[in-house]
Write a protein that holds these residues in place. Structure first.
Motif, PDB file in Angstrom:
ATOM      1  N   GLU A 228     -22.831  48.919  19.835  1.00 54.28           N
ATOM      2  CA  GLU A 228     -23.762  49.580  18.989  1.00 54.28           C
ATOM      3  C   GLU A 228     -23.227  49.598  18.048  1.00 54.28           C
ATOM      4  N   THR A 229     -21.612  49.670  17.537  1.00 52.54           N
ATOM      5  CA  THR A 229     -21.197  49.937  16.592  1.00 52.54           C
ATOM      6  C   THR A 229     -20.105  48.691  16.440  1.00 52.54           C
TER       7      THR A 229
ATOM      8  N   ALA B 263     -17.253  46.630  13.865  1.00 55.91           N
ATOM      9  CA  ALA B 263     -16.061  47.058  13.869  1.00 55.91           C
ATOM     10  C   ALA B 263     -15.244  46.550  12.778  1.00 55.91           C
TER      11      ALA B 263
ATOM     12  N   ALA C 213     -27.622  48.850  13.844  1.00 60.25           N
ATOM     13  CA  ALA C 213     -25.986  49.011  14.451  1.00 60.25           C
ATOM     14  C   ALA C 213     -25.041  49.409  13.534  1.00 60.25           C
ATOM     15  N   SER C 214     -24.030  50.997  14.178  1.00 56.86           N
ATOM     16  CA  SER C 214     -23.640  51.389  12.449  1.00 56.86           C
ATOM     17  C   SER C 214     -22.369  50.938  12.760  1.00 56.86           C
ATOM     18  N   LEU C 215     -22.597  51.284  11.293  1.00 49.99           N
ATOM     19  CA  LEU C 215     -20.565  50.250  10.731  1.00 49.99           C
ATOM     20  C   LEU C 215     -19.418  50.736  10.421  1.00 49.99           C
ATOM     21  N   GLU C 216     -18.612  50.018  11.415  1.00 53.32           N
ATOM     22  CA  GLU C 216     -16.854  51.446  11.076  1.00 53.32           C
ATOM     23  C   GLU C 216     -16.159  50.924  10.917  1.00 53.32           C
TER      24      GLU C 216
ATOM     25  N   VAL D  45     -18.772  47.582  20.909  1.00 53.48           N
ATOM     26  CA  VAL D  45     -17.909  47.370  20.037  1.00 53.48           C
ATOM     27  C   VAL D  45     -17.783  46.034  19.440  1.00 53.48           C
TER      28      VAL D  45
END
Length: 268
Positions: free
Chosen positions: A91-92, A94, A114-117, A135
């Protein structure tokens, strides 16, 4: 020789540091690296200063202005990014903010949901991917180890992606030898033609400037200092003359010569 650089183990900074030191320790920030060297906690520090896609690393520029250190070597290395995860279901993503930016086109095209961290380093993102199946990390393919899969390689937006690192040292290690020199200039004043005068000091000596960058001084709004790299060593009389002119222009402020140095290319 002991060096400090961005950790944990496996960062691109770590790979660059291995080229100049037999023992490498880690810090969580560029500022922490430069401070450690300035206060005598390490012989050398290796910091990223510029990327061919995303440009200058502003934290590095500011740290060099805030602490008294020298620059003794420049390391240039190609950057090969890979997407690393436990599986294709995550999902992420990083990674360090620079790595995320360098792979922007790939991520938008292949993983738009996708979320970016942003984390402290590429290696820290890979660590998170090892700990959490939701991740994925971005880092060198060799960082996958046995726990992660390489989902994609060479995901950087440009094949020419490369990063320039500076090796910083205590001030007494500063040298006049080398084909490049770096300066920080704080004029402490502003008027029409000020920057032109600074640049002409080098142009009139037939010295090529490879980088000129302004950063806020932190003293007041609209007040700037300048980071200048030139392709000449301080052992040359023309560089001495140029520096003398710059010091005269910035007599109300200060000028810091970081050092003269050569370039080392490191391939992975």
């Amino acid at each position: 020789m002991r060096a400090v650089t961005l950790g944990p183990a496996g960062t691109y900074s770590h790979r660059a540091a291995n080229a100049v030191a037999g023992e490498v320790d880690f810090r969580e920030s560029v500022t922490g690296i430069v401070e450690t060297v300035a206060t005598g906690g390490a012989d050398r520090g290796v910091i990223p200063i510029e990327n061919s896609i995303e440009g200058s690393v502003t934290e590095s520029l500011d740290a060099l202005a805030d602490y008294e250190v020298s620059v003794v070597t420049e390391i240039v290395t190609p950057i090969r990014h890979a997407l690393l995860a436990q599986s294709e279901e995550f999902e992420t993503v990083a990674s360090h903010s620079q790595a995320l930016a360098q792979c922007r086109e790939f991520l938008e095209a292949e993983y738009p949901d996708a979320s970016l961290e942003s984390v402290a380093s590429t290696a820290r993102g890979v660590e998170l991917a090892r700990e959490d199946s939701a991740v994925a990390g971005i880092g060198h393919p060799e960082n996958a180890g046995s726990e992660l899969r390489i989902l994609a390689e060479d995901i950087q937006d440009r094949n020419s992606n490369a990063t320039r690192f500076l090796v910083v040292a205590p001030t007494d290690a500063r040298s006049e030898a080398g084909g490049k020199s770096s300066f920080i200039v704080y004029p402490s004043k502003n008027y029409p033609g000020l920057l032109l005068e600074l640049l002409e000091a080098f142009a009139d000596e037939d010295i090529n400037l490879s980088r000129v960058e302004s950063r806020p001084s932190g003293e007041r709004l609209g007040d700037y200092l300048f980071h200048i790299d030139c392709e000449a060593g301080m052992y040359e009389q023309r560089t001495e003359r140029a520096l003398s002119r710059v010091e005269s222009i910035a007599e109300d402020g200060w000028v810091r010569w970081l050092g003269s140095y050569d370039t080392q290319h490191v391939l992975y």
